[in-house]
Design a protein around this motif. Structure first.
Motif, mmCIF file in Angstrom:
data_model
loop_
_atom_site.group_PDB
_atom_site.id
_atom_site.type_symbol
_atom_site.label_atom_id
_atom_site.label_comp_id
_atom_site.label_asym_id
_atom_site.label_seq_id
_atom_site.Cartn_x
_atom_site.Cartn_y
_atom_site.Cartn_z
ATOM 1 N N ALA A 197 0.796 -1.089 -0.012
ATOM 2 C CA ALA A 197 -0.139 -0.268 0.385
ATOM 3 C C ALA A 197 0.924 0.996 -0.121
ATOM 4 O O ALA A 197 0.220 2.253 -0.068
ATOM 5 N N HIS A 198 2.683 1.508 0.006
ATOM 6 C CA HIS A 198 2.945 2.561 0.507
ATOM 7 C C HIS A 198 3.617 2.331 -0.696
ATOM 8 O O HIS A 198 5.112 3.011 -0.486
ATOM 9 N N ILE A 199 3.585 2.126 -1.872
ATOM 10 C CA ILE A 199 4.151 1.522 -3.614
ATOM 11 C C ILE A 199 5.234 2.602 -3.802
ATOM 12 O O ILE A 199 6.397 3.136 -4.087
ATOM 13 N N ASP A 200 3.876 3.675 -3.579
ATOM 14 C CA ASP A 200 4.384 5.363 -4.226
ATOM 15 C C ASP A 200 4.760 6.153 -4.122
ATOM 16 O O ASP A 200 5.416 6.759 -3.761
ATOM 17 N N LEU A 201 4.519 5.820 -2.386
ATOM 18 C CA LEU A 201 5.845 6.578 -1.066
ATOM 19 C C LEU A 201 7.241 5.578 -1.758
ATOM 20 O O LEU A 201 8.642 6.704 -1.807
ATOM 21 N N LEU A 202 7.294 4.636 -1.340
ATOM 22 C CA LEU A 202 8.603 3.965 -1.372
ATOM 23 C C LEU A 202 9.089 4.344 -3.215
ATOM 24 O O LEU A 202 10.320 4.463 -3.268
ATOM 25 N N LYS A 203 8.591 3.916 -4.129
ATOM 26 C CA LYS A 203 8.820 4.867 -5.515
ATOM 27 C C LYS A 203 9.274 6.135 -5.359
ATOM 28 O O LYS A 203 10.596 6.605 -6.064
ATOM 29 N N GLU A 204 8.988 6.949 -4.071
ATOM 30 C CA GLU A 204 9.645 7.797 -4.319
ATOM 31 C C GLU A 204 11.618 8.434 -4.025
ATOM 32 O O GLU A 204 11.842 9.335 -4.412
#
Length: 370
Positions: A197-204
């Motif tokens: 669920a945090h994938i967008d954050l991790l991709k930052e």
């Protein structure tokens, strides 16, 4: 070789500072020192289990119990002659890798001392010195992290690892890059604090040129990590998910990671760690040696395993004086040059026990004989 006695000592050793990760904080090192006696020589090992079952299922208490009830009796009864025999002897005991590692490590040290060779050489290591990095825990503020990063860079450490958790992640990495530039060898360690669920954050994090992001997802996962690695350009490193050579093989085949952190205690000993190193080397997966806030004996074992050729990324084995006012080995394990530790060439781990320090911190001891 005849094993005459095994001694367990539980120590409480105060750290110089509080160390915090996503699953808790500590300022007291509670651990077990293992001594194996044979033919006038003593070999030393150290358990890296924590008092609480937060990193994995083992604790200082469970390690003591498994050693006392199962592993030491097997060792004394079977009287193995080589480290490979010890590994086979312990194999029927499921998991309990930190307990196995502590006793197996002491046997390795005893074996090498009796053969008159260094532990590094016995493992197949070929380095005379190793590059080391530093691990910086979660601090009260980003500015506190930046202060510690600056000090670490002044001391010449070859890699900076910062702990992250949700709400204390991108701003930390961004702050380091803004203050110290893009050339600082930097990685982030999540200790399983995120989900897909945090994938967008991790991709930052991809924009900051990190060496790796360590164990972002669940402690027992290799499936979701493969999905995440496919979405991220930053290499994922697995730590808590890898307990055996088979775990490493499956993770590599699935594409779950591009780097593996080998911790001797987590994988059950030096023999398993060496085989995991060899597997990763054959598949082009670089490895490095993670830290568990080891005291001197565990730190010496880390130095020895890091002398193997595929340990190409600086590990977490910083100078002992960073953590302790007084360590349990003599001499203390300190930098020989900025960001470098020597690989001892003396028999075994290459360090003697500081009996005065051990006596100061020991809170329990037991002896076992055949």
């Amino acid at each position: 070789m005849k094993i005459e006695r095994v001694e367990l000592q539980r120590l409480n050793m105060p750290m110089r500072f509080r160390f915090e990760t996503s699953f808790g904080s500590t300022q007291m090192k509670d651990f077990i020192l293992v001594s194996v006696y044979g033919d006038g020589v003593v070999g030393y090992g150290e358990s890296v289990a924590m008092p609480d079952p937060l990193y994995n299922e083992e604790t200082t208490d469970t390690v003591w119990g498994i050693l006392e009830q199962f592993l030491i009796p097997r060792l004394l009864s079977a009287q193995p002659q080589t480290p490979d025999e010890v590994r086979e002897l312990f194999a029927p005991i499921r998991r309990n890798n930190m307990a196995k590692s502590a006793l197996e490590g002491a046997f390795w040290d005893l074996y090498c001392k009796q053969k008159g060779i260094s532990l590094a050489k016995a493992l197949g290591g070929d380095k005379t010195e190793i590059d080391v990095g530093i691990s910086i825990g979660i601090e009260p503020s980003v500015d506190d992290v930046l202060e510690k990063v600056g000090l670490a860079l002044e001391q010449g450490y070859k890699k900076i690892k910062v702990k992250i958790k949700p709400g204390f992640d991108v701003k930390v990495v961004e702050g380091i890059r803004k203050r110290f530039g893009d050339d600082v060898p930097l990685m982030a360690d999540a200790n399983s604090a995120y989900t897909l669920a945090h994938i967008d954050l991790l991709k930052e994090l991809d924009q900051y040129g990190l060496i790796m992001v360590e164990q972002p997802l669940a402690h027992d996962d290799i499936i979701d990590h493969a999905k995440l690695q496919a979405e991220m350009s930053t290499p994922i490193c697995l730590d808590e998910s890898i307990h055996t050579v088979e775990d490493a093989r499956k993770a590599i085949e699935l594409g779950s990671c591009k780097i593996i952190n080998i911790k001797i205690g987590r994988v059950g000993g030096l023999a398993e760690a060496k085989e995991m190193h060899d597997l990763c080397q054959a598949h082009g997966i670089p490895v490095w040696c993670g830290g568990m806030l080891e005291a001197g004996v565990g730190r010496a074992h880390n130095v020895a395993i890091t002398s193997l050729p595929n340990f190409t990324i600086p590990g977490d084995t910083a100078a002992a004086s960073r953590y302790w006012d007084e360590d349990i080995t003599t001499p203390s394990i300190e930098l020989i040059a900025p960001g470098k530790l020597a690989v001892p060439d003396g028999p075994g781990i290459g360090y003697e026990l500081n009996h005065q320090a051990v006596g100061k911190y020991v809170i329990r001891s037991s002896n076992f004989r055949p």
